[in-house]
Design an enzyme around this catalytic site. Sequence first.
Site, short mmCIF file in Angstrom:
data_model
loop_
_atom_site.label_atom_id
_atom_site.label_comp_id
_atom_site.label_asym_id
_atom_site.label_seq_id
_atom_site.Cartn_x
_atom_site.Cartn_y
_atom_site.Cartn_z
N ASP A 22 9.28 3.17 0.89
CA ASP A 22 9.11 2.95 2.33
C ASP A 22 10.44 2.53 2.92
O ASP A 22 10.68 1.35 3.20
CB ASP A 22 8.02 1.90 2.58
N LYS A 44 6.11 7.60 -4.64
CA LYS A 44 5.26 8.03 -3.53
C LYS A 44 6.10 8.19 -2.27
O LYS A 44 6.81 7.28 -1.87
CB LYS A 44 4.14 7.01 -3.27
N LYS A 73 -1.99 12.41 3.47
CA LYS A 73 -3.37 12.20 3.91
C LYS A 73 -3.82 13.27 4.91
O LYS A 73 -4.23 12.98 6.03
CB LYS A 73 -3.53 10.80 4.54
N PHE A 74 -3.77 14.52 4.48
CA PHE A 74 -4.14 15.62 5.38
C PHE A 74 -5.58 15.47 5.87
O PHE A 74 -6.49 15.16 5.09
CB PHE A 74 -3.97 16.96 4.66
N HIS A 75 -5.78 15.69 7.15
CA HIS A 75 -7.11 15.59 7.78
C HIS A 75 -7.11 16.54 8.96
O HIS A 75 -6.57 16.23 10.02
CB HIS A 75 -7.35 14.15 8.23
N ASN A 79 -9.05 25.33 7.22
CA ASN A 79 -7.98 26.30 6.97
C ASN A 79 -6.60 25.65 7.02
O ASN A 79 -5.74 25.91 6.18
CB ASN A 79 -8.07 27.44 7.99
N THR A 131 -6.89 0.53 2.73
CA THR A 131 -6.97 -0.85 2.23
C THR A 131 -6.80 -1.88 3.34
O THR A 131 -7.13 -3.05 3.13
CB THR A 131 -5.91 -1.10 1.14
N ARG A 222 6.86 -3.05 -2.16
CA ARG A 222 7.91 -4.05 -1.99
C ARG A 222 8.19 -4.94 -3.20
O ARG A 222 9.35 -5.31 -3.42
CB ARG A 222 7.61 -4.89 -0.74
#
Length: 245
Positions: A22, A44, A73-75, A79, A131, A222
């Site tokens: 990050d 990640k 986090k595809f949404h 297609n 979370t 972190r």
Amino acid sequence: MTSTASSSSRIVTDSPIVVALDYHNRENALAFVDKIDPRDCRLKVGKEMFTLFGPQFVRELQQRGFDIFLDLKFHDIPNTAAHAVAAAADLGVWMVNVHASGGARMMTAAREALLPFGKDAPLLIAVTVLTSMEASDLADLGVTVSPAQYAERLAGLTQKCGLDGVVCSAQEAVRFKQAFGEDFKLVTPGIRPQGSAAGDQRRIMTPEQALAAGVDYMVIGRPVTQSEDPAQTLKTINASLKGHG
């Protein structure tokens, strides 16, 4: 169809640790990565870094030997989600995710998009409940069950669609392993070694507790990236996990 990642540069690791990168600055991120060993963790890459630095940044990490969890986090409509997942597979990532709340048709389309990649396909994971979400947050969305109940409902749908596992909180892991079996992978953020600050993750657990709960891959940010000696921090955590294995 095969992915574009170079198999010659990839270093296989048996560590369950996935370090969350990050960073706002590409050079700082690569400087950190050059301090650690791909045998000790995977990496990640999330929305911010991917938006800032793009696929080439992922390739640079892969060239250093690291497996990449592309946490976007595809949404979307089925297609579009399927094409996005296939693009991630073509990039050669180790894991990619979608939102389970996108529904069964979207998740099924995403899974089917990976079939042409065969053994080179990444793990396809679904996000259940973030979370940071509490019962009051879900209630604002019209969801009247607890975060744990909603996560289990979404995890069951994910398994029915044939995905490899879910992102979930460590507190759900024991029940999920019992409900969905050992082969259903559990990926858990909010993992922090003893003494680390909670940050913005509400449902947290130590690496040793997560392993005992049945977590397959634990995302740590972190506590590693801000460590004075990240390489040693990773080795210490891995050693503690082997001691509890």
